[in-house]
Motif scaffolding. Structure first.
Motif, PDB file in Angstrom:
ATOM      1  N   ILE A  58       0.837  -1.203   0.000  1.00  0.00           N
ATOM      2  CA  ILE A  58       0.000   0.000   0.000  1.00  0.00           C
ATOM      3  C   ILE A  58       0.874   1.256   0.000  1.00  0.00           C
ATOM      4  N   VAL A  59       1.935   1.263   0.806  1.00  0.00           N
ATOM      5  CA  VAL A  59       2.837   2.416   0.839  1.00  0.00           C
ATOM      6  C   VAL A  59       3.509   2.607  -0.523  1.00  0.00           C
ATOM      7  N   PHE A  60       3.932   1.522  -1.151  1.00  0.00           N
ATOM      8  CA  PHE A  60       4.559   1.606  -2.477  1.00  0.00           C
ATOM      9  C   PHE A  60       3.591   2.184  -3.511  1.00  0.00           C
ATOM     10  N   ILE A  61       2.349   1.742  -3.490  1.00  0.00           N
ATOM     11  CA  ILE A  61       1.344   2.241  -4.441  1.00  0.00           C
ATOM     12  C   ILE A  61       1.088   3.728  -4.208  1.00  0.00           C
ATOM     13  N   LEU A  62       0.996   4.137  -2.942  1.00  0.00           N
ATOM     14  CA  LEU A  62       0.770   5.554  -2.656  1.00  0.00           C
ATOM     15  C   LEU A  62       1.938   6.417  -3.132  1.00  0.00           C
ATOM     16  N   LEU A  63       3.165   5.942  -2.941  1.00  0.00           N
ATOM     17  CA  LEU A  63       4.318   6.689  -3.429  1.00  0.00           C
ATOM     18  C   LEU A  63       4.304   6.815  -4.944  1.00  0.00           C
ATOM     19  N   LEU A  65       1.667   6.768  -6.878  1.00  0.00           N
ATOM     20  CA  LEU A  65       0.599   7.702  -7.237  1.00  0.00           C
ATOM     21  C   LEU A  65       1.023   9.152  -7.003  1.00  0.00           C
ATOM     22  N   LEU A  66       1.744   9.409  -5.914  1.00  0.00           N
ATOM     23  CA  LEU A  66       2.229  10.765  -5.663  1.00  0.00           C
ATOM     24  C   LEU A  66       3.212  11.214  -6.738  1.00  0.00           C
ATOM     25  N   ARG A  71       4.147  14.661 -11.413  1.00  0.00           N
ATOM     26  CA  ARG A  71       4.560  14.870 -12.807  1.00  0.00           C
ATOM     27  C   ARG A  71       3.418  15.457 -13.636  1.00  0.00           C
ATOM     28  N   TYR A  72       2.190  14.999 -13.401  1.00  0.00           N
ATOM     29  CA  TYR A  72       1.039  15.518 -14.136  1.00  0.00           C
ATOM     30  C   TYR A  72       0.838  16.998 -13.828  1.00  0.00           C
ATOM     31  N   LEU A  73       0.905  17.356 -12.539  1.00  0.00           N
ATOM     32  CA  LEU A  73       0.686  18.758 -12.165  1.00  0.00           C
ATOM     33  C   LEU A  73       1.789  19.664 -12.692  1.00  0.00           C
TER      34      LEU A  73
END
Length: 117
Positions: A58-63, A65-66, A71-73
């Motif tokens: 879960i921590v890996f997925i959240l990182l 996504l961040l 990069r998108y922003l």
């Protein structure tokens, strides 16, 4: 019924139980094993490993996504339309700029945009 209130590891061993009555006598041996209640069993160790693995995923997925969101922003900066009068930068003071204002758009119909940095 035999009841032990507080056991130590030193209480472990083989016990002999003897019963007597008018009919006769009977004896039986029992082995008492005392285990430490604070020791972690093998089954609970597996549970902790599974929980730790799930939390790590879960921590890996959240990182991830961040990182993707960052990069998108950065690539898609927003713009907004200003309602400043064209030529207001050349006015000597704010009152003169408001009095001589031509409106929010230039005469060529071109919109003035500012970019977030």
């Amino acid at each position: 019924m035999l009841r032990f209130e507080a056991l130590n590891k030193s209480d472990a061993g083989v016990y002999l139980c003897t019963a007597n009555n008018d009919v006769g006598q009977e004896q039986s041996q029992y082995t008492l094993l005392v285990q430490d209640s604070t020791a972690m069993s093998a089954a609970s160790g597996v549970d902790h490993a599974v929980i730790g693995g799930v939390v790590a995923v879960i921590v890996f997925i959240l990182l991830c996504l961040l990182i993707v969101l960052g990069r998108y922003l950065i690539r898609h900066k927003g713009t907004y339309l200003t309602h400043e009068a064209k030529g207001s930068d050349d006015a000597p003071d704010a009152d003169t700029a408001i009095i001589n204002a031509e409106g929010g758009l230039g005469q060529s119909g071109e919109e003035k945009k500012e970019y977030f940095i």
